[in-house]
Design a protein around this motif. Structure first.
Motif, PDB file in Angstrom:
ATOM      1  N   TRP A  50       0.858  -0.962   0.037  1.00  0.00           N
ATOM      2  CA  TRP A  50       0.020   0.010  -0.014  1.00  0.00           C
ATOM      3  C   TRP A  50       1.166   1.455   0.115  1.00  0.00           C
ATOM      4  O   TRP A  50       1.825   1.378   0.858  1.00  0.00           O
ATOM      5  CB  TRP A  50      -1.062  -0.088   1.064  1.00  0.00           C
ATOM      6  CG  TRP A  50      -1.904  -1.372   1.360  1.00  0.00           C
ATOM      7  CD1 TRP A  50      -2.251  -2.062   0.334  1.00  0.00           C
ATOM      8  CD2 TRP A  50      -2.798  -1.458   2.393  1.00  0.00           C
ATOM      9  NE1 TRP A  50      -2.991  -2.837   0.749  1.00  0.00           N
ATOM     10  CE2 TRP A  50      -3.583  -2.577   2.150  1.00  0.00           C
ATOM     11  CE3 TRP A  50      -2.887  -0.844   3.530  1.00  0.00           C
ATOM     12  CZ2 TRP A  50      -4.417  -3.110   3.104  1.00  0.00           C
ATOM     13  CZ3 TRP A  50      -4.099  -1.233   4.500  1.00  0.00           C
ATOM     14  CH2 TRP A  50      -4.587  -2.370   4.167  1.00  0.00           C
ATOM     15  N   ARG A 115      -1.655  -1.223  -4.170  1.00  0.00           N
ATOM     16  CA  ARG A 115      -2.776  -0.274  -4.096  1.00  0.00           C
ATOM     17  C   ARG A 115      -2.033   0.974  -3.790  1.00  0.00           C
ATOM     18  O   ARG A 115      -1.467   1.323  -2.792  1.00  0.00           O
ATOM     19  CB  ARG A 115      -3.548  -0.600  -2.724  1.00  0.00           C
ATOM     20  CG  ARG A 115      -4.410  -1.813  -2.999  1.00  0.00           C
ATOM     21  CD  ARG A 115      -5.199  -2.435  -2.083  1.00  0.00           C
ATOM     22  NE  ARG A 115      -6.089  -3.597  -2.378  1.00  0.00           N
ATOM     23  CZ  ARG A 115      -6.629  -4.203  -1.318  1.00  0.00           C
ATOM     24  NH1 ARG A 115      -6.434  -3.977   0.072  1.00  0.00           N
ATOM     25  NH2 ARG A 115      -7.570  -5.434  -1.536  1.00  0.00           N
ATOM     26  N   THR A 181      -1.648   1.608   8.558  1.00  0.00           N
ATOM     27  CA  THR A 181      -2.727   0.970   7.724  1.00  0.00           C
ATOM     28  C   THR A 181      -4.087   1.697   7.873  1.00  0.00           C
ATOM     29  O   THR A 181      -5.040   1.681   7.179  1.00  0.00           O
ATOM     30  CB  THR A 181      -2.655  -0.687   8.367  1.00  0.00           C
ATOM     31  OG1 THR A 181      -3.057  -0.574   9.779  1.00  0.00           O
ATOM     32  CG2 THR A 181      -1.597  -1.334   7.905  1.00  0.00           C
ATOM     33  N   GLU A 182      -4.354   2.283   9.333  1.00  0.00           N
ATOM     34  CA  GLU A 182      -5.519   2.946   9.385  1.00  0.00           C
ATOM     35  C   GLU A 182      -5.670   4.290   8.534  1.00  0.00           C
ATOM     36  O   GLU A 182      -6.635   4.531   8.129  1.00  0.00           O
ATOM     37  CB  GLU A 182      -5.613   3.282  10.995  1.00  0.00           C
ATOM     38  CG  GLU A 182      -7.122   4.140  11.379  1.00  0.00           C
ATOM     39  CD  GLU A 182      -8.076   3.195  11.146  1.00  0.00           C
ATOM     40  OE1 GLU A 182      -9.388   4.123  11.256  1.00  0.00           O
ATOM     41  OE2 GLU A 182      -8.390   1.982  10.934  1.00  0.00           O
ATOM     42  N   GLU A 185      -6.536   2.976   5.112  1.00  0.00           N
ATOM     43  CA  GLU A 185      -7.820   2.718   5.040  1.00  0.00           C
ATOM     44  C   GLU A 185      -8.602   3.921   5.248  1.00  0.00           C
ATOM     45  O   GLU A 185      -9.749   4.070   4.248  1.00  0.00           O
ATOM     46  CB  GLU A 185      -8.096   1.798   5.993  1.00  0.00           C
ATOM     47  CG  GLU A 185      -7.765   0.530   6.293  1.00  0.00           C
ATOM     48  CD  GLU A 185      -8.451  -0.468   5.314  1.00  0.00           C
ATOM     49  OE1 GLU A 185      -9.290   0.006   4.741  1.00  0.00           O
ATOM     50  OE2 GLU A 185      -8.149  -1.460   5.546  1.00  0.00           O
ATOM     51  N   ARG A 186      -8.503   5.000   5.733  1.00  0.00           N
ATOM     52  CA  ARG A 186      -9.202   6.239   5.977  1.00  0.00           C
ATOM     53  C   ARG A 186      -9.086   6.995   4.569  1.00  0.00           C
ATOM     54  O   ARG A 186     -10.288   7.591   4.276  1.00  0.00           O
ATOM     55  CB  ARG A 186      -8.659   7.104   6.997  1.00  0.00           C
ATOM     56  CG  ARG A 186      -9.153   6.681   8.318  1.00  0.00           C
ATOM     57  CD  ARG A 186      -8.782   7.633   9.537  1.00  0.00           C
ATOM     58  NE  ARG A 186      -9.244   7.075  10.816  1.00  0.00           N
ATOM     59  CZ  ARG A 186     -10.344   7.190  11.345  1.00  0.00           C
ATOM     60  NH1 ARG A 186     -11.201   7.927  10.671  1.00  0.00           N
ATOM     61  NH2 ARG A 186     -10.650   6.802  12.485  1.00  0.00           N
ATOM     62  N   ALA A 190      -7.202   1.158   0.516  1.00  0.00           N
ATOM     63  CA  ALA A 190      -7.360  -0.206   0.564  1.00  0.00           C
ATOM     64  C   ALA A 190      -8.580  -0.657  -0.156  1.00  0.00           C
ATOM     65  O   ALA A 190      -8.722  -1.957  -0.317  1.00  0.00           O
ATOM     66  CB  ALA A 190      -7.466  -0.583   2.080  1.00  0.00           C
ATOM     67  N   ARG A 191      -9.559   0.085  -0.294  1.00  0.00           N
ATOM     68  CA  ARG A 191     -10.759  -0.376  -1.047  1.00  0.00           C
ATOM     69  C   ARG A 191     -10.928   0.259  -2.715  1.00  0.00           C
ATOM     70  O   ARG A 191     -12.031  -0.039  -3.100  1.00  0.00           O
ATOM     71  CB  ARG A 191     -11.979  -0.264  -0.392  1.00  0.00           C
ATOM     72  CG  ARG A 191     -12.019  -0.538   1.118  1.00  0.00           C
ATOM     73  CD  ARG A 191     -13.457  -0.227   1.774  1.00  0.00           C
ATOM     74  NE  ARG A 191     -13.136   1.380   2.180  1.00  0.00           N
ATOM     75  CZ  ARG A 191     -12.727   1.912   3.243  1.00  0.00           C
ATOM     76  NH1 ARG A 191     -11.930   0.920   3.910  1.00  0.00           N
ATOM     77  NH2 ARG A 191     -12.610   3.150   3.296  1.00  0.00           N
TER      78      ARG A 191
END
Length: 210
Positions: A50, A115, A181-182, A185-186, A190-191
């Motif tokens: 990532w 990603r 990682t948080e 994600e925010r 990650a999506r």
């Protein structure tokens, strides 16, 4: 997103050196050292990478991370064409952060799912558009966002490298890697889905990939 970014940067900036926590945080202050660690994280990853990319990359300039595309037919040597010197090779290798006897790979890690989230400042980095188009061709997930990003690499969700300023980065191990990682994600990285646009069209239209 901005609050999470600021909180992470503030926490790492205030991290006291020489404490027991050094088992979880490693400070890197040499550019060559940072470039080498980025390379090791990328090509040592087993499953996932990532990445946040932002602005000018002084540690690992984008052109030095691209594969050689000189597939054009060979042209005859001329007296005016200087041979590469040891000095020029040394400068190029120093920019890549690797010793002369071990050139850095530029073909990407085939074992890891990439990603990648970039901000608008990155799109004006030399060769950035070509680099993003190459990522898309290889099936990497790419997203362009409006807000500035902190430079970040997370390998396998186990190790993260966060650049706080051009001359200073911090590597995070468990459990602090969860902060990185948080943050990723925010931002939605990650999506993120594979961007249907090329990087060139994204910069031209000013649209984000999401």
């Amino acid at each position: 997103m901005r609050r999470a970014d600021a909180s992470l940067s503030r926490l790492l900036s205030d991290w006291p050196p020489g404490q027991d926590g050094d088992a979880y945080v490693t400070v890197l202050e040499e550019r060559a050292e940072q470039a080498r660690r980025i390379y090791e994280l990328e090509y040592g990853a087993r499953t996932s990478l990532w990445v946040f990319q932002s602005g000018a990359n002084t540690v690992a300039p984008v052109p030095t991370t691209l594969p050689d595309t000189s597939d054009t037919p060979d042209t005859p040597d001329t007296p005016d064409t200087p041979e590469p010197s040891e000095t020029s090779d040394a400068v190029a290798q120093e920019a890549e952060g690797s010793p002369l006897e071990e050139p850095m790979r530029k073909d990407g890690n085939p074992h890891a799912a990439y990603r990648v989230v970039v901000d608008r400042a990155f799109l004006y980095e030399p060769a950035a558009l070509r680099a993003l188009d190459l990522r898309l061709e290889r099936g990497h997930q790419v997203r362009v966002v409006d807000q500035p990003l902190v430079k970040l690499v997370v390998a396998d969700g186990e190790r993260a490298l966060v650049q706080l300023e051009p001359g200073r980065s911090m590597e995070l191990g468990p459990p602090l890697v969860l902060l990185a990682t948080e943050l990723f994600e925010r931002c939605g990285g990650a999506r993120a889905r594979i961007c249907a646009r090329t990087a060139t069209s994204a910069r031209r239209t000013g649209a984000s990939c999401s």
